[in-house]
Design a protein around this motif. Structure first.
Motif, PDB file in Angstrom:
ATOM      1  N   THR A  70     -10.380   3.229   9.827  1.00 29.87           N
ATOM      2  CA  THR A  70     -11.084   4.286   9.333  1.00 29.87           C
ATOM      3  C   THR A  70     -10.322   5.760   9.818  1.00 29.87           C
ATOM      4  OG1 THR A  70     -12.343   4.367  11.236  1.00 29.87           O
ATOM      5  CG2 THR A  70     -13.165   3.082   9.359  1.00 29.87           C
ATOM      6  N   ASP A  71     -10.575   6.789   9.263  1.00 30.30           N
ATOM      7  CA  ASP A  71      -9.971   8.047   9.447  1.00 30.30           C
ATOM      8  C   ASP A  71      -8.523   7.994   9.881  1.00 30.30           C
ATOM      9  OD1 ASP A  71     -12.630   8.966   8.796  1.00 30.30           O
ATOM     10  OD2 ASP A  71     -13.229   8.395  11.029  1.00 30.30           O
ATOM     11  N   ARG A  72      -8.225   8.614  10.942  1.00 33.29           N
ATOM     12  CA  ARG A  72      -6.897   8.988  11.269  1.00 33.29           C
ATOM     13  C   ARG A  72      -6.338   7.561  11.958  1.00 33.29           C
ATOM     14  NH1 ARG A  72      -7.738  12.363  17.119  1.00 33.29           N
ATOM     15  NH2 ARG A  72      -8.723  10.655  18.229  1.00 33.29           N
ATOM     16  N   ASN A  73      -7.148   6.815  12.308  1.00 32.28           N
ATOM     17  CA  ASN A  73      -6.539   5.430  12.811  1.00 32.28           C
ATOM     18  C   ASN A  73      -5.963   4.757  11.446  1.00 32.28           C
ATOM     19  OD1 ASN A  73      -9.520   6.128  14.017  1.00 32.28           O
ATOM     20  ND2 ASN A  73      -8.218   5.155  15.805  1.00 32.28           N
ATOM     21  N   TYR A  74      -6.585   4.763  10.412  1.00 27.90           N
ATOM     22  CA  TYR A  74      -6.301   4.131   9.247  1.00 27.90           C
ATOM     23  C   TYR A  74      -4.616   4.734   8.756  1.00 27.90           C
ATOM     24  CZ  TYR A  74      -6.126   2.224   4.425  1.00 27.90           C
ATOM     25  OH  TYR A  74      -5.791   1.370   3.427  1.00 27.90           O
ATOM     26  N   VAL A  75      -4.718   6.059   8.728  1.00 27.27           N
ATOM     27  CA  VAL A  75      -3.527   6.862   8.423  1.00 27.27           C
ATOM     28  C   VAL A  75      -2.408   6.308   9.364  1.00 27.27           C
ATOM     29  CG1 VAL A  75      -2.275   9.116   8.529  1.00 27.27           C
ATOM     30  CG2 VAL A  75      -4.494   8.962   7.656  1.00 27.27           C
ATOM     31  N   VAL A  76      -2.634   6.274  10.734  1.00 26.44           N
ATOM     32  CA  VAL A  76      -1.461   5.689  11.582  1.00 26.44           C
ATOM     33  C   VAL A  76      -1.067   4.181  11.279  1.00 26.44           C
ATOM     34  CG1 VAL A  76      -1.222   4.971  13.916  1.00 26.44           C
ATOM     35  CG2 VAL A  76      -2.134   7.288  13.514  1.00 26.44           C
ATOM     36  N   ARG A  77      -2.173   3.337  10.879  1.00 22.23           N
ATOM     37  CA  ARG A  77      -1.828   1.959  10.494  1.00 22.23           C
ATOM     38  C   ARG A  77      -1.039   1.997   9.122  1.00 22.23           C
ATOM     39  NH1 ARG A  77      -6.601  -1.925  10.505  1.00 22.23           N
ATOM     40  NH2 ARG A  77      -5.524  -2.494  12.635  1.00 22.23           N
ATOM     41  N   ARG A  78      -1.269   2.946   8.008  1.00 25.25           N
ATOM     42  CA  ARG A  78      -0.684   2.949   7.086  1.00 25.25           C
ATOM     43  C   ARG A  78       0.817   3.358   7.146  1.00 25.25           C
ATOM     44  NH1 ARG A  78      -1.743  -0.177   3.109  1.00 25.25           N
ATOM     45  NH2 ARG A  78      -0.349   1.127   1.941  1.00 25.25           N
ATOM     46  N   ILE A  79       1.137   4.127   8.113  1.00 25.46           N
ATOM     47  CA  ILE A  79       2.203   4.723   8.506  1.00 25.46           C
ATOM     48  C   ILE A  79       3.158   3.659   9.131  1.00 25.46           C
ATOM     49  CG2 ILE A  79       3.768   6.461   9.614  1.00 25.46           C
ATOM     50  CD1 ILE A  79       1.399   8.444   9.215  1.00 25.46           C
ATOM     51  N   LEU A  80       2.542   2.925  10.214  1.00 29.52           N
ATOM     52  CA  LEU A  80       3.371   2.050  10.762  1.00 29.52           C
ATOM     53  C   LEU A  80       3.538   0.795   9.616  1.00 29.52           C
ATOM     54  CD1 LEU A  80       2.077   0.375  14.107  1.00 29.52           C
ATOM     55  CD2 LEU A  80       2.931  -0.922  12.334  1.00 29.52           C
ATOM     56  N   ARG A  81       2.810   0.444   8.933  1.00 25.62           N
ATOM     57  CA  ARG A  81       3.073  -0.660   7.955  1.00 25.62           C
ATOM     58  C   ARG A  81       3.868  -0.151   7.030  1.00 25.62           C
ATOM     59  NH1 ARG A  81      -2.902  -2.802   6.453  1.00 25.62           N
ATOM     60  NH2 ARG A  81      -3.261  -3.980   8.690  1.00 25.62           N
ATOM     61  N   ARG A  82       4.083   1.192   6.558  1.00 26.88           N
ATOM     62  CA  ARG A  82       5.000   1.495   5.715  1.00 26.88           C
ATOM     63  C   ARG A  82       6.523   1.289   6.302  1.00 26.88           C
ATOM     64  NH1 ARG A  82       7.239   7.046   4.125  1.00 26.88           N
ATOM     65  NH2 ARG A  82       7.722   6.912   1.736  1.00 26.88           N
ATOM     66  N   ALA A  83       6.388   1.878   7.527  1.00 25.44           N
ATOM     67  CA  ALA A  83       7.797   1.648   8.288  1.00 25.44           C
ATOM     68  C   ALA A  83       8.421   0.227   8.332  1.00 25.44           C
ATOM     69  CB  ALA A  83       7.680   2.371   9.659  1.00 25.44           C
ATOM     70  N   VAL A  84       7.358  -0.743   8.712  1.00 16.41           N
ATOM     71  CA  VAL A  84       7.729  -2.081   8.785  1.00 16.41           C
ATOM     72  C   VAL A  84       8.294  -2.568   7.410  1.00 16.41           C
ATOM     73  CG1 VAL A  84       6.687  -4.183   8.950  1.00 16.41           C
ATOM     74  CG2 VAL A  84       6.280  -2.571  10.651  1.00 16.41           C
ATOM     75  N   ARG A  85       7.693  -2.057   6.217  1.00 20.36           N
ATOM     76  CA  ARG A  85       8.182  -2.622   4.805  1.00 20.36           C
ATOM     77  C   ARG A  85       9.452  -1.964   4.757  1.00 20.36           C
ATOM     78  NH1 ARG A  85       3.289  -0.771   2.876  1.00 20.36           N
ATOM     79  NH2 ARG A  85       4.121   1.204   2.134  1.00 20.36           N
ATOM     80  N   TYR A  86       9.764  -0.591   5.179  1.00 20.31           N
ATOM     81  CA  TYR A  86      11.071  -0.428   4.774  1.00 20.31           C
ATOM     82  C   TYR A  86      12.119  -0.996   5.572  1.00 20.31           C
ATOM     83  CZ  TYR A  86      10.656   3.489   1.774  1.00 20.31           C
ATOM     84  OH  TYR A  86      10.391   4.283   0.655  1.00 20.31           O
ATOM     85  N   GLY A  87      11.562  -1.542   6.837  1.00 20.76           N
ATOM     86  CA  GLY A  87      12.560  -2.400   7.722  1.00 20.76           C
ATOM     87  C   GLY A  87      13.064  -3.624   6.682  1.00 20.76           C
ATOM     88  N   ARG A  88      12.271  -4.278   6.078  1.00 27.20           N
ATOM     89  CA  ARG A  88      12.719  -5.232   5.188  1.00 27.20           C
ATOM     90  C   ARG A  88      14.053  -5.166   4.520  1.00 27.20           C
ATOM     91  NH1 ARG A  88       7.811  -7.586   1.751  1.00 27.20           N
ATOM     92  NH2 ARG A  88       7.034  -9.382   3.370  1.00 27.20           N
ATOM     93  N   SER A  89      14.219  -3.857   3.932  1.00 23.38           N
ATOM     94  CA  SER A  89      15.528  -3.398   3.372  1.00 23.38           C
ATOM     95  C   SER A  89      16.672  -3.448   4.353  1.00 23.38           C
ATOM     96  CB  SER A  89      15.144  -2.141   2.534  1.00 23.38           C
ATOM     97  OG  SER A  89      15.200  -0.913   3.314  1.00 23.38           O
ATOM     98  N   LEU A  90      16.358  -3.230   5.531  1.00 20.37           N
ATOM     99  CA  LEU A  90      17.407  -3.329   6.586  1.00 20.37           C
ATOM    100  C   LEU A  90      17.520  -4.758   7.125  1.00 20.37           C
ATOM    101  CD1 LEU A  90      16.965  -0.062   8.485  1.00 20.37           C
ATOM    102  CD2 LEU A  90      18.444  -0.562   6.774  1.00 20.37           C
ATOM    103  N   GLY A  91      16.916  -5.698   6.334  1.00 22.37           N
ATOM    104  CA  GLY A  91      16.922  -7.125   6.917  1.00 22.37           C
ATOM    105  C   GLY A  91      15.936  -7.589   8.191  1.00 22.37           C
ATOM    106  N   PHE A  92      15.148  -6.878   8.329  1.00 23.52           N
ATOM    107  CA  PHE A  92      14.098  -7.286   9.258  1.00 23.52           C
ATOM    108  C   PHE A  92      12.918  -7.981   8.541  1.00 23.52           C
ATOM    109  CE2 PHE A  92      15.600  -3.032  11.375  1.00 23.52           C
ATOM    110  CZ  PHE A  92      16.030  -3.462  12.593  1.00 23.52           C
ATOM    111  N   HIS A  93      12.727  -9.049   9.161  1.00 18.97           N
ATOM    112  CA  HIS A  93      11.560 -10.042   8.625  1.00 18.97           C
ATOM    113  C   HIS A  93      10.878 -10.370   9.850  1.00 18.97           C
ATOM    114  CE1 HIS A  93      13.333  -9.979   4.837  1.00 18.97           C
ATOM    115  NE2 HIS A  93      14.480 -10.393   5.080  1.00 18.97           N
ATOM    116  N   LYS A  94      11.016 -10.189  11.128  1.00 21.01           N
ATOM    117  CA  LYS A  94      10.337 -10.265  12.361  1.00 21.01           C
ATOM    118  C   LYS A  94      10.186  -8.852  12.762  1.00 21.01           C
ATOM    119  CE  LYS A  94      12.102 -15.007  13.183  1.00 21.01           C
ATOM    120  NZ  LYS A  94      12.470 -15.638  13.994  1.00 21.01           N
TER     121      LYS A  94
END
Length: 168
Positions: A70-94
């Motif tokens: 919820t609220d700002r906590n959800y924004v932080v979670r989405r930003i974190l997940r977006r970074a992790v998703r972009y990590g896949r294009s650099l070969g990160f799968h863990k």
């Protein structure tokens, strides 16, 4: 009056400053990829997104905001997940994102001492959130089902179960 200041006209973006370079170097070490300063390259975009997002998430968590639903906590979670998703294009799968916290604390700790003081906490929160979402949960499952021609997209994947449940 401006003696000693660097001429920023030669910089292609604000990411070409000493604020981001240590994060890029750490990403290069972890991924084996090289940051190339190309504004349109998907790989370089991933470097910039991840570097920007570790700053945002790291500072937010150091300030007491936890990833949540919820609220700002959800924004932080989405930003974190977006970074992790972009990590896949650099070969990160863990999980990798938490490994950027130390370099963030070293580079920004003088101007934001909370990041140094709460470094372990920030690293743990990010690691737990990242580990809790291996492969971003359903994304690989969906891609696998979609690639296998599940017949009718989502209906093909879930239609038989729904039809069985709804039949008399």
């Amino acid at each position: 009056c401006t003696m000693g200041f660097q001429d920023f006209k030669s910089q292609i973006s604000n990411y070409e400053t000493d604020v981001f370079h240590p994060i890029f170097r750490q990403l290069e070490r972890l991924s084996g990829e090289t940051y190339g300063r190309d504004l349109a390259s998907p790989k370089d975009i991933a470097f910039r997104v991840i570097a920007d997002h570790i700053r945002c998430v790291g500072f937010a968590v150091a300030d007491g905001i936890q990833p949540g639903n919820t609220d700002r906590n959800y924004v932080v979670r989405r930003i974190l997940r977006r970074a992790v998703r972009y990590g896949r294009s650099l070969g990160f799968h863990k999980p990798f994102f938490y490994q950027l916290v130390d370099v963030l604390a070293e580079t920004m700790g003088d101007v934001f001492p909370e990041i140094r003081q709460r470094r372990d906490h920030v690293r743990d929160v990010i690691r737990i959130e990242d580990v809790g979402r291996p492969g971003l949960s359903g994304t690989p499952v969906f891609e696998s089902a979609a690639d296998s021609g599940g017949g009718g997209g989502c209906l093909g994947m879930y239609g038989a179960r729904a039809a069985a449940r709804d039949s008399p």
